[in-house]
Design a protein around this motif. Structure first.
Motif, short mmCIF file in Angstrom:
data_model
loop_
_atom_site.label_atom_id
_atom_site.label_comp_id
_atom_site.label_asym_id
_atom_site.label_seq_id
_atom_site.Cartn_x
_atom_site.Cartn_y
_atom_site.Cartn_z
N UNK A 136 0.82 -1.21 0.00
CA UNK A 136 0.00 0.00 0.00
C UNK A 136 0.85 1.26 0.00
N UNK A 137 1.89 1.28 0.81
CA UNK A 137 2.75 2.46 0.88
C UNK A 137 3.53 2.66 -0.41
N UNK A 138 3.96 1.57 -1.03
CA UNK A 138 4.70 1.69 -2.29
C UNK A 138 3.81 2.20 -3.42
N UNK A 139 2.49 1.98 -3.31
CA UNK A 139 1.57 2.56 -4.29
C UNK A 139 1.19 3.99 -3.91
N UNK A 140 1.11 4.26 -2.62
CA UNK A 140 0.69 5.58 -2.15
C UNK A 140 1.67 6.66 -2.57
N UNK A 141 2.96 6.43 -2.39
CA UNK A 141 3.94 7.48 -2.60
C UNK A 141 4.02 7.98 -4.05
N UNK A 142 4.06 7.11 -5.05
CA UNK A 142 4.05 7.65 -6.42
C UNK A 142 2.77 8.42 -6.73
N UNK A 143 1.64 7.92 -6.19
CA UNK A 143 0.37 8.62 -6.43
C UNK A 143 0.37 9.99 -5.76
N UNK A 144 0.88 10.08 -4.55
CA UNK A 144 0.96 11.38 -3.87
C UNK A 144 1.92 12.31 -4.61
N UNK A 145 2.95 11.73 -5.19
CA UNK A 145 3.86 12.51 -6.00
C UNK A 145 3.13 13.10 -7.20
N UNK A 146 2.34 12.26 -7.87
CA UNK A 146 1.55 12.74 -9.02
C UNK A 146 0.54 13.79 -8.58
N UNK A 147 0.00 13.64 -7.39
CA UNK A 147 -0.99 14.59 -6.88
C UNK A 147 -0.40 15.97 -6.65
N UNK A 163 -5.77 7.35 0.03
CA UNK A 163 -6.42 6.11 0.46
C UNK A 163 -5.36 5.03 0.71
N UNK A 164 -4.45 4.87 -0.24
CA UNK A 164 -3.36 3.91 -0.06
C UNK A 164 -2.48 4.28 1.13
N UNK A 165 -2.18 5.58 1.29
CA UNK A 165 -1.29 6.01 2.37
C UNK A 165 -1.91 5.74 3.74
N UNK A 166 -3.17 6.09 3.90
CA UNK A 166 -3.81 5.89 5.21
C UNK A 166 -4.01 4.41 5.50
N UNK A 167 -4.46 3.66 4.51
CA UNK A 167 -4.64 2.22 4.71
C UNK A 167 -3.29 1.56 4.97
N UNK A 168 -2.29 1.92 4.18
CA UNK A 168 -0.96 1.33 4.35
C UNK A 168 -0.35 1.67 5.70
#
Length: 193
Positions: A136-147, A163-168
């Motif tokens: 979850x964290x490995x997916x969260x970080x690139x997405x937050x970067x894109x955000x 969502x990924x960051x909080x769940x992760x």
């Protein structure tokens, strides 16, 4: 090949993938903090996330698990999390409180390592919950970067990334609590034995 020699293997495909992932950490940091080549940095994170899954799958599917693999695979995961959290904090992509929560979990678990070692254990097996948290964290970080960018995708990336960051992060803490529970069980069993 005997079980002992299989465990001592160094030159396996999963270990090579984990080692390459480790080499990607400084590359990622340089891309984010040096030229600010975010597209390439996100690519490095994506490859790291994929190879994290791939090395585990190959190790299990082709019986290439090893003692070294059980050390460098989670080490690479943690280094990516720390490097990414640091880089995103420096670039003002994530808030301080997220960094404190993630690093607080590491400090919490680290407090129990001396207890584990005192009773003759080196480390505990990484369990599924910890891997799910890392996923979850490995997916969260690139997405937050894109955000943090201004493209049409930014708002979608923000929602999905958080969502990924909080769940992760929640799973990361849960895995840490389970780790401490395992340490407690081992210490209790050692005292009885």
């Amino acid at each position: 090949m005997s079980e002992t020699s299989a465990e001592d293997r160094i030159w396996t495909v999963p270990n090579l993938l984990s080692f390459l992932r480790l080499l990607g950490v400084p590359v990622f940091l340089w891309l984010v903090l040096g030229p600010k080549a975010d597209g390439w940095a996100i690519g490095v994170l994506a490859v790291a996330g994929f190879t994290d899954w791939l090395d585990g799958w190959i190790a299990r599917a082709f019986n290439q698990t090893s003692r070294l693999g059980r050390i460098i695979d989670p080490a690479a995961d943690k280094l990516y999390v720390f490097a990414t959290v640091f880089a995103l904090l420096v670039r003002d992509v994530i808030p301080w409180w997220l960094v404190v929560v993630i690093l607080g979990r590491e400090l919490f678990v680290a407090c129990f390592i001396p207890v584990l070692r005192k009773h003759g254990y080196k480390a505990l097996q990484v369990h599924f919950l910890g891997k799910a948290a890392m996923f979850n964290l490995m997916y969260a970080f690139p997405l937050l970067f894109l955000a943090s960018h201004t493209g049409w995708y930014a708002e979608i990336a923000r929602v999905v990334g958080w969502a990924f960051a909080l769940w992760g992060t929640g799973l990361y803490w849960w895995a840490g609590v389970l780790y401490v529970a395992q340490v407690r069980q081992l210490v209790t069993a050692a005292k009885k034995g």
